[in-house]
Motif scaffolding. Structure first.
Motif, PDB file in Angstrom:
ATOM      1  N   GLU A   1     -35.894  38.598 -13.698  1.00 59.39           N
ATOM      2  CA  GLU A   1     -37.152  38.407 -14.435  1.00 59.39           C
ATOM      3  C   GLU A   1     -36.971  37.597 -15.721  1.00 59.39           C
ATOM      4  O   GLU A   1     -37.951  37.183 -16.344  1.00 59.39           O
ATOM      5  N   TYR A   2     -35.716  37.326 -16.098  1.00 60.45           N
ATOM      6  CA  TYR A   2     -35.442  36.527 -17.299  1.00 60.45           C
ATOM      7  C   TYR A   2     -34.880  35.148 -16.969  1.00 60.45           C
ATOM      8  O   TYR A   2     -34.494  34.407 -17.875  1.00 60.45           O
ATOM      9  N   TRP A   3     -34.805  34.806 -15.678  1.00 63.04           N
ATOM     10  CA  TRP A   3     -34.341  33.473 -15.278  1.00 63.04           C
ATOM     11  C   TRP A   3     -35.311  32.415 -15.793  1.00 63.04           C
ATOM     12  O   TRP A   3     -36.483  32.678 -16.040  1.00 63.04           O
ATOM     13  N   LYS A   4     -34.805  31.203 -15.943  1.00 67.27           N
ATOM     14  CA  LYS A   4     -35.573  30.017 -16.327  1.00 67.27           C
ATOM     15  C   LYS A   4     -36.132  30.097 -17.748  1.00 67.27           C
ATOM     16  O   LYS A   4     -37.153  29.509 -18.065  1.00 67.27           O
ATOM     17  N   ASN A   5     -35.430  30.834 -18.610  1.00 70.15           N
ATOM     18  CA  ASN A   5     -35.787  30.911 -20.022  1.00 70.15           C
ATOM     19  C   ASN A   5     -34.690  30.344 -20.922  1.00 70.15           C
ATOM     20  O   ASN A   5     -34.784  30.446 -22.133  1.00 70.15           O
ATOM     21  N   GLY A   6     -33.624  29.807 -20.319  1.00 70.89           N
ATOM     22  CA  GLY A   6     -32.548  29.219 -21.103  1.00 70.89           C
ATOM     23  C   GLY A   6     -31.536  30.229 -21.633  1.00 70.89           C
ATOM     24  O   GLY A   6     -30.670  29.872 -22.435  1.00 70.89           O
ATOM     25  N   TYR A   7     -31.606  31.481 -21.178  1.00 70.48           N
ATOM     26  CA  TYR A   7     -30.687  32.494 -21.696  1.00 70.48           C
ATOM     27  C   TYR A   7     -29.250  32.276 -21.229  1.00 70.48           C
ATOM     28  O   TYR A   7     -28.304  32.496 -21.992  1.00 70.48           O
ATOM     29  N   ALA A   8     -29.068  31.831 -19.994  1.00 70.96           N
ATOM     30  CA  ALA A   8     -27.701  31.624 -19.487  1.00 70.96           C
ATOM     31  C   ALA A   8     -26.989  30.520 -20.254  1.00 70.96           C
ATOM     32  O   ALA A   8     -25.830  30.679 -20.649  1.00 70.96           O
ATOM     33  N   ILE A   9     -27.658  29.388 -20.498  1.00 74.53           N
ATOM     34  CA  ILE A   9     -27.015  28.301 -21.256  1.00 74.53           C
ATOM     35  C   ILE A   9     -26.800  28.727 -22.711  1.00 74.53           C
ATOM     36  O   ILE A   9     -25.780  28.375 -23.311  1.00 74.53           O
ATOM     37  N   GLU A  10     -27.700  29.515 -23.255  1.00 76.91           N
ATOM     38  CA  GLU A  10     -27.520  30.014 -24.626  1.00 76.91           C
ATOM     39  C   GLU A  10     -26.263  30.888 -24.704  1.00 76.91           C
ATOM     40  O   GLU A  10     -25.468  30.765 -25.639  1.00 76.91           O
ATOM     41  N   CYS A  11     -26.075  31.741 -23.689  1.00 70.49           N
ATOM     42  CA  CYS A  11     -24.865  32.566 -23.628  1.00 70.49           C
ATOM     43  C   CYS A  11     -23.625  31.700 -23.446  1.00 70.49           C
ATOM     44  O   CYS A  11     -22.619  31.879 -24.150  1.00 70.49           O
TER      45      CYS A  11
ATOM     46  N   ILE B   1     -25.692  24.541 -15.526  1.00 73.56           N
ATOM     47  CA  ILE B   1     -25.375  25.132 -16.829  1.00 73.56           C
ATOM     48  C   ILE B   1     -23.993  24.677 -17.287  1.00 73.56           C
ATOM     49  O   ILE B   1     -23.805  24.309 -18.452  1.00 73.56           O
ATOM     50  N   ALA B   2     -23.020  24.673 -16.391  1.00 71.05           N
ATOM     51  CA  ALA B   2     -21.673  24.203 -16.757  1.00 71.05           C
ATOM     52  C   ALA B   2     -21.724  22.753 -17.231  1.00 71.05           C
ATOM     53  O   ALA B   2     -21.095  22.399 -18.236  1.00 71.05           O
ATOM     54  N   ILE B   3     -22.480  21.928 -16.534  1.00 68.70           N
ATOM     55  CA  ILE B   3     -22.606  20.511 -16.926  1.00 68.70           C
ATOM     56  C   ILE B   3     -23.275  20.405 -18.298  1.00 68.70           C
ATOM     57  O   ILE B   3     -22.817  19.652 -19.165  1.00 68.70           O
ATOM     58  N   ARG B   4     -24.340  21.172 -18.519  1.00 66.15           N
ATOM     59  CA  ARG B   4     -25.028  21.161 -19.824  1.00 66.15           C
ATOM     60  C   ARG B   4     -24.126  21.707 -20.930  1.00 66.15           C
ATOM     61  O   ARG B   4     -24.331  21.409 -22.111  1.00 66.15           O
ATOM     62  N   ASN B   5     -23.119  22.496 -20.552  1.00 69.26           N
ATOM     63  CA  ASN B   5     -22.159  23.042 -21.510  1.00 69.26           C
ATOM     64  C   ASN B   5     -20.968  22.093 -21.690  1.00 69.26           C
ATOM     65  O   ASN B   5     -19.933  22.471 -22.220  1.00 69.26           O
ATOM     66  N   ASN B   6     -21.143  20.849 -21.222  1.00 65.12           N
ATOM     67  CA  ASN B   6     -20.152  19.770 -21.346  1.00 65.12           C
ATOM     68  C   ASN B   6     -18.847  20.058 -20.610  1.00 65.12           C
ATOM     69  O   ASN B   6     -17.787  19.554 -20.994  1.00 65.12           O
ATOM     70  N   MET B   7     -18.932  20.839 -19.558  1.00 66.19           N
ATOM     71  CA  MET B   7     -17.758  21.102 -18.732  1.00 66.19           C
ATOM     72  C   MET B   7     -17.746  20.099 -17.579  1.00 66.19           C
ATOM     73  O   MET B   7     -18.800  19.642 -17.141  1.00 66.19           O
ATOM     74  N   LYS B   8     -16.553  19.782 -17.122  1.00 64.45           N
ATOM     75  CA  LYS B   8     -16.401  18.830 -16.026  1.00 64.45           C
ATOM     76  C   LYS B   8     -15.796  19.522 -14.812  1.00 64.45           C
ATOM     77  O   LYS B   8     -14.875  20.325 -14.953  1.00 64.45           O
ATOM     78  N   LYS B   9     -16.334  19.168 -13.640  1.00 62.99           N
ATOM     79  CA  LYS B   9     -15.805  19.723 -12.402  1.00 62.99           C
ATOM     80  C   LYS B   9     -14.423  19.142 -12.169  1.00 62.99           C
ATOM     81  O   LYS B   9     -14.229  17.928 -12.207  1.00 62.99           O
ATOM     82  N   THR B  10     -13.437  20.018 -11.941  1.00 62.78           N
ATOM     83  CA  THR B  10     -12.055  19.560 -11.794  1.00 62.78           C
ATOM     84  C   THR B  10     -11.557  19.693 -10.362  1.00 62.78           C
ATOM     85  O   THR B  10     -11.012  18.742  -9.815  1.00 62.78           O
ATOM     86  N   ILE B  11     -11.722  20.872  -9.770  1.00 61.46           N
ATOM     87  CA  ILE B  11     -11.220  21.105  -8.415  1.00 61.46           C
ATOM     88  C   ILE B  11     -12.176  22.029  -7.670  1.00 61.46           C
ATOM     89  O   ILE B  11     -13.069  22.640  -8.271  1.00 61.46           O
ATOM     90  N   THR B  12     -11.951  22.143  -6.376  1.00 64.11           N
ATOM     91  CA  THR B  12     -12.641  23.127  -5.549  1.00 64.11           C
ATOM     92  C   THR B  12     -11.603  24.102  -5.024  1.00 64.11           C
ATOM     93  O   THR B  12     -10.517  23.691  -4.605  1.00 64.11           O
ATOM     94  N   ILE B  13     -11.927  25.379  -5.106  1.00 64.60           N
ATOM     95  CA  ILE B  13     -11.052  26.416  -4.565  1.00 64.60           C
ATOM     96  C   ILE B  13     -11.864  27.252  -3.573  1.00 64.60           C
ATOM     97  O   ILE B  13     -13.095  27.199  -3.575  1.00 64.60           O
ATOM     98  N   VAL B  14     -11.165  28.006  -2.764  1.00 60.04           N
ATOM     99  CA  VAL B  14     -11.836  28.926  -1.848  1.00 60.04           C
ATOM    100  C   VAL B  14     -11.397  30.335  -2.196  1.00 60.04           C
ATOM    101  O   VAL B  14     -10.199  30.632  -2.238  1.00 60.04           O
TER     102      VAL B  14
END
Length: 177
Positions: free
Chosen positions: A98-108, A139-152
């Motif tokens: 119920e709190y999705w799409k309010n920017g709370y995750a990127i704020e955290c 959110i990771a991209i907006r937090n200036n993180m870069k995708k490095t690898i894929t793991i399983v």
């Protein structure tokens, strides 16, 4: 440990927060990246793991509360995770639907990145995100993180591809200038 943002307070959970956390972990929509809502036993184990992290490491997944009324809306924090046999510091979060799409995750995520680099003096921080979790990838991209690898990861009898995002302290310092 308390982290304060414009709208949120992130703080260590206590036994009083267990039922709020349980309602989060037992919501199948919130827990879709885990492929199931947690059982009562899994919730208890998860909660106790956080309390142990606070004691052993001084940090872990924190309760996320609205500043305006102290309502529990999720959990977010920094935890140690295994990536290809290397232990890394990961920014993670779960927010009530119920709190999705309010920017709370990127704020955290941004507050945790600052805390990790400025207070814990970490050199790198990661976010490990399921390949089908587009919202968290953004959110990771907006937090200036870069995708490095894929793991399983093999969890709940399922092979789950995850993208590993990373930011270094040097990159963090450059973004502040």
């Amino acid at each position: 440990m308390i982290i304060e943002t414009e709208r949120l307070i992130l703080k260590q959970m206590t036994k009083n927060d267990f039922n709020s956390l349980k309602s989060l972990l037992q919501d199948k929509d919130v827990m879709y990246a885990y492929e199931h809502a947690f059982s009562d036993e899994e919730c208890e184990t998860w909660f106790n793991n956080q309390l142990n992290r606070y004691k052993e490491k001084g940090y872990g997944l924190l309760g996320v509360f609205l500043k305006e009324n102290n309502t529990f809306i999720g959990q977010a924090g920094i935890t140690k995770q295994n990536v290809n046999n290397n232990i890394v510091d990961e920014i993670g979060y779960l927010i009530k639907k119920e709190y999705w799409k309010n920017g709370y995750a990127i704020e955290c995520a941004k507050a945790l990145k600052q805390y990790g680099f400025n207070t814990l003096n970490l050199n790198k921080m990661y976010s490990i995100i399921r390949d089908n979790n587009i919202a968290s990838q953004n959110i990771a991209i907006r937090n200036n993180m870069k995708k490095t690898i894929t793991i399983v990861k093999h969890y709940y009898n399922i092979d789950m591809p995850h993208y590993v995002y990373c930011i270094t302290k040097d990159e963090f310092l450059k973004e502040r200038n």
